[in-house]
Design a protein around this motif. Structure first.
Motif, mmCIF file in Angstrom:
data_model
loop_
_atom_site.group_PDB
_atom_site.id
_atom_site.type_symbol
_atom_site.label_atom_id
_atom_site.label_comp_id
_atom_site.label_asym_id
_atom_site.label_seq_id
_atom_site.Cartn_x
_atom_site.Cartn_y
_atom_site.Cartn_z
ATOM 1 N N LYS A 15 0.864 -1.176 0.000
ATOM 2 C CA LYS A 15 0.000 0.000 0.000
ATOM 3 C C LYS A 15 0.906 1.234 0.000
ATOM 4 O O LYS A 15 1.783 1.335 0.866
ATOM 5 C CB LYS A 15 -0.831 -0.051 1.294
ATOM 6 N N ILE A 16 0.736 2.159 -0.954
ATOM 7 C CA ILE A 16 1.633 3.324 -0.936
ATOM 8 C C ILE A 16 0.916 4.642 -0.635
ATOM 9 O O ILE A 16 1.567 5.626 -0.320
ATOM 10 C CB ILE A 16 2.512 3.423 -2.208
ATOM 11 N N THR A 17 -0.416 4.675 -0.775
ATOM 12 C CA THR A 17 -1.206 5.773 -0.195
ATOM 13 C C THR A 17 -2.474 5.097 0.335
ATOM 14 O O THR A 17 -2.618 3.883 0.205
ATOM 15 C CB THR A 17 -1.635 6.863 -1.223
ATOM 16 N N HIS A 18 -3.424 5.901 0.840
ATOM 17 C CA HIS A 18 -4.636 5.293 1.409
ATOM 18 C C HIS A 18 -5.434 4.491 0.373
ATOM 19 O O HIS A 18 -6.149 3.564 0.731
ATOM 20 C CB HIS A 18 -5.524 6.365 2.062
ATOM 21 N N ASP A 19 -5.288 4.831 -0.943
ATOM 22 C CA ASP A 19 -6.044 4.067 -1.943
ATOM 23 C C ASP A 19 -5.217 3.667 -3.166
ATOM 24 O O ASP A 19 -5.778 3.397 -4.228
ATOM 25 C CB ASP A 19 -7.310 4.830 -2.376
ATOM 26 N N VAL A 20 -3.901 3.633 -3.003
ATOM 27 C CA VAL A 20 -3.037 3.228 -4.124
ATOM 28 C C VAL A 20 -2.113 2.099 -3.668
ATOM 29 O O VAL A 20 -1.524 2.174 -2.589
ATOM 30 C CB VAL A 20 -2.193 4.420 -4.645
ATOM 31 N N ILE A 21 -2.015 1.058 -4.514
ATOM 32 C CA ILE A 21 -1.100 -0.042 -4.198
ATOM 33 C C ILE A 21 -0.026 -0.158 -5.281
ATOM 34 O O ILE A 21 -0.225 0.289 -6.417
ATOM 35 C CB ILE A 21 -1.834 -1.408 -4.069
ATOM 36 N N SER A 22 1.087 -0.717 -4.876
ATOM 37 C CA SER A 22 2.159 -0.993 -5.821
ATOM 38 C C SER A 22 2.274 -2.512 -5.906
ATOM 39 O O SER A 22 2.449 -3.183 -4.890
ATOM 40 C CB SER A 22 3.443 -0.364 -5.286
ATOM 41 N N ILE A 23 2.126 -3.054 -7.121
ATOM 42 C CA ILE A 23 2.206 -4.503 -7.308
ATOM 43 C C ILE A 23 3.462 -4.823 -8.109
ATOM 44 O O ILE A 23 3.681 -4.245 -9.180
ATOM 45 C CB ILE A 23 0.982 -5.041 -8.100
ATOM 46 N N GLN A 24 4.285 -5.692 -7.575
ATOM 47 C CA GLN A 24 5.432 -6.170 -8.355
ATOM 48 C C GLN A 24 5.149 -7.600 -8.800
ATOM 49 O O GLN A 24 4.640 -8.408 -8.013
ATOM 50 C CB GLN A 24 6.710 -6.129 -7.534
ATOM 51 N N THR A 25 5.456 -7.879 -10.058
ATOM 52 C CA THR A 25 5.237 -9.233 -10.590
ATOM 53 C C THR A 25 6.519 -9.738 -11.254
ATOM 54 O O THR A 25 7.442 -8.953 -11.506
ATOM 55 C CB THR A 25 4.131 -9.268 -11.670
ATOM 56 N N GLU A 26 6.502 -11.018 -11.559
ATOM 57 C CA GLU A 26 7.566 -11.574 -12.395
ATOM 58 C C GLU A 26 7.544 -10.859 -13.740
ATOM 59 O O GLU A 26 6.505 -10.342 -14.142
ATOM 60 C CB GLU A 26 7.274 -13.041 -12.704
ATOM 61 N N LYS A 27 8.681 -10.924 -14.435
ATOM 62 C CA LYS A 27 8.729 -10.366 -15.788
ATOM 63 C C LYS A 27 8.992 -11.518 -16.759
ATOM 64 O O LYS A 27 9.988 -12.230 -16.603
ATOM 65 C CB LYS A 27 9.855 -9.352 -15.852
ATOM 66 N N PRO A 28 8.083 -11.704 -17.740
ATOM 67 C CA PRO A 28 8.308 -12.803 -18.690
ATOM 68 C C PRO A 28 9.629 -12.612 -19.445
ATOM 69 O O PRO A 28 10.064 -11.478 -19.661
ATOM 70 C CB PRO A 28 7.126 -12.703 -19.655
ATOM 71 N N HIS A 29 10.220 -13.705 -19.860
ATOM 72 C CA HIS A 29 11.462 -13.695 -20.624
ATOM 73 C C HIS A 29 11.281 -12.840 -21.880
ATOM 74 O O HIS A 29 10.264 -12.950 -22.570
ATOM 75 C CB HIS A 29 11.786 -15.150 -20.995
ATOM 76 N N LEU A 30 12.234 -11.988 -22.170
ATOM 77 C CA LEU A 30 12.253 -11.128 -23.370
ATOM 78 C C LEU A 30 11.077 -10.148 -23.448
ATOM 79 O O LEU A 30 10.712 -9.678 -24.523
ATOM 80 C CB LEU A 30 12.264 -11.977 -24.663
ATOM 81 N N TYR A 31 10.456 -9.866 -22.319
ATOM 82 C CA TYR A 31 9.315 -8.937 -22.294
ATOM 83 C C TYR A 31 9.847 -7.504 -22.359
ATOM 84 O O TYR A 31 10.753 -7.162 -21.602
ATOM 85 C CB TYR A 31 8.567 -9.151 -20.987
#
Ligand SMILES: Cc1cc2nc3c(=O)[nH]c(=O)nc-3n(C[C@H](O)[C@H](O)[C@H](O)COP(=O)(O)OP(=O)(O)OC[C@H]3O[C@@H](n4cnc5c(N)ncnc54)[C@H](O)[C@@H]3O)c2cc1C
Length: 225
Positions: A15-31
């Motif tokens: 959670k980075i503000t009261h209504d905003v989230i930061s999502i980190q995901t895997e990165k597909p190969h060669l994306y």
């Protein structure tokens, strides 16, 4: 155009503000993507796979993960409401990469709310290449608590960063809506490169000011969020 689909696992949700989230995901190969671009995202969960929504990459293309910075609208009962309940190991489906915003030249960035997202990747990328130069940012929000990544943006841009708050008076920030004189005070002129991104009502106001200033439409890069 070739359609591409990638399923990625979520690495973290913060959670980075009261209504905003930061999502980190895997990165597909060669994306690959260019800072400022977005992709249609859906959730790989029963009943949600086909509900695609556009979100902008806020990480850098060179990083080994993907990051999205997402404002949640619980009352829409849609995808963003579901995304806030996502946990590590959950899966997202990424569709085609697209976007109207890309860095062209030094200029003035004008964002409203989640409209900052394409500029986050662009500004981080410029900073990492030591090319932040004299780029400027005017960021409009309702209140101080709504400002996404205020500290980081202030660090990146120093005095070239102005916050405009419509619903809260504060010693540190300008009060009201983005006005023509604010754009002029940032040195905006006919030949400045402008980047504008935000919700439709904010875009309308800003584009009207730019037209009134006589700015050539060819120097405005824009996207509604
Ligand atoms: C190119 C692009 C890039 C974007 N990048 C980002 C980004 O990086 N980060 C970000 O936060 N956002 C971004 N957005 C905006 C983001 O896509 C929307 O906020 C998101 O699609 C909302 O999805 P949702 O399913 O939660 O709600 P919606 O799809 O807006 O709504 C779901 C349903 O809720 C109902 N609804 C709609 N409006 C309301 C309302 N006001 N009150 C109650 N119910 C309502 C409707 O029935 C609607 O079908 C981007 C948009 C674009 C076009």
């Amino acid at each position: 155009m070739k359609m591409s689909v990638n399923i990625v696992k979520v690495k973290s949700v913060k959670k980075i503000t009261h209504d905003v989230i930061s999502i980190q995901t895997e990165k597909p190969h060669l994306y690959t993507f260019t800072p400022g671009q977005a992709t249609e995202v859906s959730i790989n969960k029963d009943g949600w796979e086909e509900k695609k929504r556009p979100f902008t990459f806020t990480s850098l293309p060179i990083e080994k993960y993907l990051e999205f910075t997402i404002k949640i609208y619980p009352d829409h009962l849609g995808v963003t409401n579901q995304l806030q309940h996502l946990e590590q190991g959950g899966e997202l489906i990424l569709h085609d990469v697209f976007g109207a915003i890309a860095y062209r030249d030094e200029g003035i960035f004008i964002a409203g709310g989640a409209g900052i997202t394409p500029f986050i990747s662009i500004l981080r990328s410029l900073a990492s290449n030591k090319q932040i130069a004299n780029n400027k940012l005017i960021f409009a929000n309702k209140t101080e608590g709504d400002i996404i990544l205020e500290k980081e943006l202030a660090q990146l841009l120093g005095d070239n960063f102005i916050n405009v708050l419509s619903d809260e008076q504060s010693d540190r920030h300008t009060y009201g809506l983005i006005a023509r004189d604010i754009i002029e005070s940032m040195g905006g002129s006919l030949t400045t490169q402008f980047y504008v991104c935000g919700p439709p009502p904010m875009m309308e106001v800003v584009l009207k000011h730019l037209v009134n200033l006589g700015v050539d439409e060819g120097t405005i890069i824009q996207e509604k969020i």
